[in-house]
Design a protein around this motif. Structure first.
Motif, mmCIF file in Angstrom:
data_model
loop_
_atom_site.group_PDB
_atom_site.id
_atom_site.type_symbol
_atom_site.label_atom_id
_atom_site.label_comp_id
_atom_site.label_asym_id
_atom_site.label_seq_id
_atom_site.Cartn_x
_atom_site.Cartn_y
_atom_site.Cartn_z
ATOM 1 N N VAL A 95 0.830 -1.224 0.000
ATOM 2 C CA VAL A 95 0.000 0.000 0.000
ATOM 3 C C VAL A 95 0.857 1.264 0.000
ATOM 4 C CG1 VAL A 95 -1.973 -1.102 1.107
ATOM 5 C CG2 VAL A 95 -0.245 -0.003 2.531
ATOM 6 N N LEU A 99 -0.532 4.851 -6.577
ATOM 7 C CA LEU A 99 -1.807 4.194 -6.855
ATOM 8 C C LEU A 99 -1.810 3.426 -8.160
ATOM 9 C CD1 LEU A 99 -4.216 6.981 -5.702
ATOM 10 C CD2 LEU A 99 -3.930 4.729 -4.693
ATOM 11 N N GLU A 100 -1.249 4.034 -9.223
ATOM 12 C CA GLU A 100 -1.336 3.373 -10.523
ATOM 13 C C GLU A 100 -0.444 2.147 -10.613
ATOM 14 O OE1 GLU A 100 -0.325 6.399 -9.606
ATOM 15 O OE2 GLU A 100 -0.080 7.524 -11.456
ATOM 16 N N ARG A 102 -0.219 -0.084 -8.104
ATOM 17 C CA ARG A 102 -0.706 -1.141 -7.221
ATOM 18 C C ARG A 102 -1.494 -2.176 -8.010
ATOM 19 N NH1 ARG A 102 -3.158 1.992 -2.028
ATOM 20 N NH2 ARG A 102 -1.483 3.491 -1.782
ATOM 21 N N LEU A 107 -6.795 -5.840 -1.438
ATOM 22 C CA LEU A 107 -7.043 -4.828 -0.410
ATOM 23 C C LEU A 107 -8.016 -5.346 0.656
ATOM 24 C CD1 LEU A 107 -6.183 -1.992 0.265
ATOM 25 C CD2 LEU A 107 -7.986 -1.119 -1.202
ATOM 26 N N GLY A 108 -8.989 -6.140 0.220
ATOM 27 C CA GLY A 108 -9.971 -6.683 1.170
ATOM 28 C C GLY A 108 -9.321 -7.587 2.198
ATOM 29 N N HIS A 110 -6.188 -7.564 2.981
ATOM 30 C CA HIS A 110 -5.319 -6.684 3.768
ATOM 31 C C HIS A 110 -6.121 -6.054 4.912
ATOM 32 C CE1 HIS A 110 -2.218 -3.779 4.701
ATOM 33 N NE2 HIS A 110 -3.027 -2.773 4.424
ATOM 34 N N MET A 111 -7.332 -5.589 4.619
ATOM 35 C CA MET A 111 -8.170 -5.001 5.669
ATOM 36 C C MET A 111 -8.547 -6.057 6.707
ATOM 37 S SD MET A 111 -10.545 -2.436 3.375
ATOM 38 C CE MET A 111 -11.578 -1.830 4.701
ATOM 39 N N GLN A 114 -5.549 -6.445 8.918
ATOM 40 C CA GLN A 114 -5.262 -5.264 9.725
ATOM 41 C C GLN A 114 -6.247 -5.090 10.874
ATOM 42 O OE1 GLN A 114 -2.582 -3.005 9.380
ATOM 43 N NE2 GLN A 114 -1.894 -4.702 8.119
ATOM 44 N N PHE A 115 -7.481 -5.519 10.657
ATOM 45 C CA PHE A 115 -8.514 -5.246 11.659
ATOM 46 C C PHE A 115 -8.815 -6.435 12.568
ATOM 47 C CE2 PHE A 115 -9.870 -1.941 8.417
ATOM 48 C CZ PHE A 115 -9.257 -0.910 9.126
#
Lengths: 144, 130
Positions: A95, A99-100, A102, A107-108, A110-111, A114-115
């Motif tokens: 991350v 942006l271009e 990546r 990402l899902g 990763h979340m 992380q959580f």
């Protein structure tokens, strides 16, 4: 309350909102802090989105959500009958890249990492996916 | 989720998007943003007062809207190329209003808080454009 479960026998993407609200309410009723509840909702939402979008490929499929206490830990178990897939093996995205540069996706998961404090995956005795999201030390002592 | 849109005149015209419900899908925000862009809008303020959660799909929508606005402004594209890596860049064209604690966490783990400016005051947000 020690556990709460919600069965979605034919879940589709519009059910995600009900899933978020169920997790939010069940985790709060077990006594989790507002921060922990919010993070769990974010993590579970990614997991259930993956199940419905990639597992069932947009078709209706069953998803069971169990929110339960294990000592001071909060566990959320997700069961589904989509093709077997272990999200814990998905590599982490970078991350910090522009942006271009990546890669799309990732990402899902990763979340989800992380959580939560731990993600566990197994294939159940009936050959279904089970993903367990663990949040450690977020519940008060029972009866306390 | 529902999105209502209107224009406000600050230093430049700003299209305000009010999101009602979680930002948990890509299509609606992208579609409405493209409509506003096609109508000439180049500065967007997303009011997230009533959007408690942002999912990875919502993040992808923000990414897509950000890129659309950035690519329409060569100066922005150049500034982002220089400033993103240094952490000194914020999008001049896309800003967020009243971001919830949980939504901020989603933005933060994806690294989007590095380039999307967030405001708690509508007036300050509008005045930050242009």
């Amino acid at each position: 309350m020690k556990a709460a479960s919600f069965r979605f026998p034919a879940a589709t993407l519009p059910d995600l909102e009900d899933m978020r609200r169920f997790v939010e309410q069940a985790a709060a009723e077990l006594g989790a802090s507002e921060d922990a509840v919010g993070e769990l909702v974010l993590a579970v939402n990614e997991a259930t989105t993956n199940i419905l979008l990639h597992g069932y490929r947009g078709r209706a499929g069953h998803v069971d959500i169990v929110v339960e206490r294990a000592g001071s830990d909060l566990l959320i178990r997700l069961h589904d009958a989509a093709p077997l897939f272990d999200p814990t093996l998905v590599p982490a995205p970078d991350v910090t890249l522009p942006l271009e540069m990546r890669a799309p996706g990732g990402l899902g998961v990763h979340m989800m990492r992380q959580f939560t404090d731990e993600l566990r995956y197994r294939v159940t005795e009936t050959g279904q996916n089970e993903l367990i999201l663990v949040k450690r030390d977020v519940l008060p002592a029972p009866g306390g | 989720m529902e999105i209502s849109m209107w224009n406000e005149q600050a230093k430049v015209p700003v299209t305000v998007f009010h999101l009602k419900g979680d930002l948990a899908s890509e299509e609606l925000l992208e579609t409405r943003a493209k409509e506003a862009f096609a109508a000439g809008g180049r500065d967007f303020l997303l009011d997230l007062t009533d959007a408690p959660y942002i999912s990875s799909a919502g993040l992808r929508a923000l990414h897509s809207v950000y890129m659309m606005l950035r690519d329409a402004d060569p100066a922005d594209a150049e500034a982002s190329a220089k400033g993103l890596a240094r952490g000194t860049y914020k999008s001049p064209h896309l800003k967020l209003l009243n971001v919830s604690r949980n939504a901020k966490k989603a933005l933060s783990v994806a690294g989007y808080d590095m380039f999307l400016e967030m405001f708690d005051s509508r007036e300050k947000a509008l005045n930050a454009f242009g």
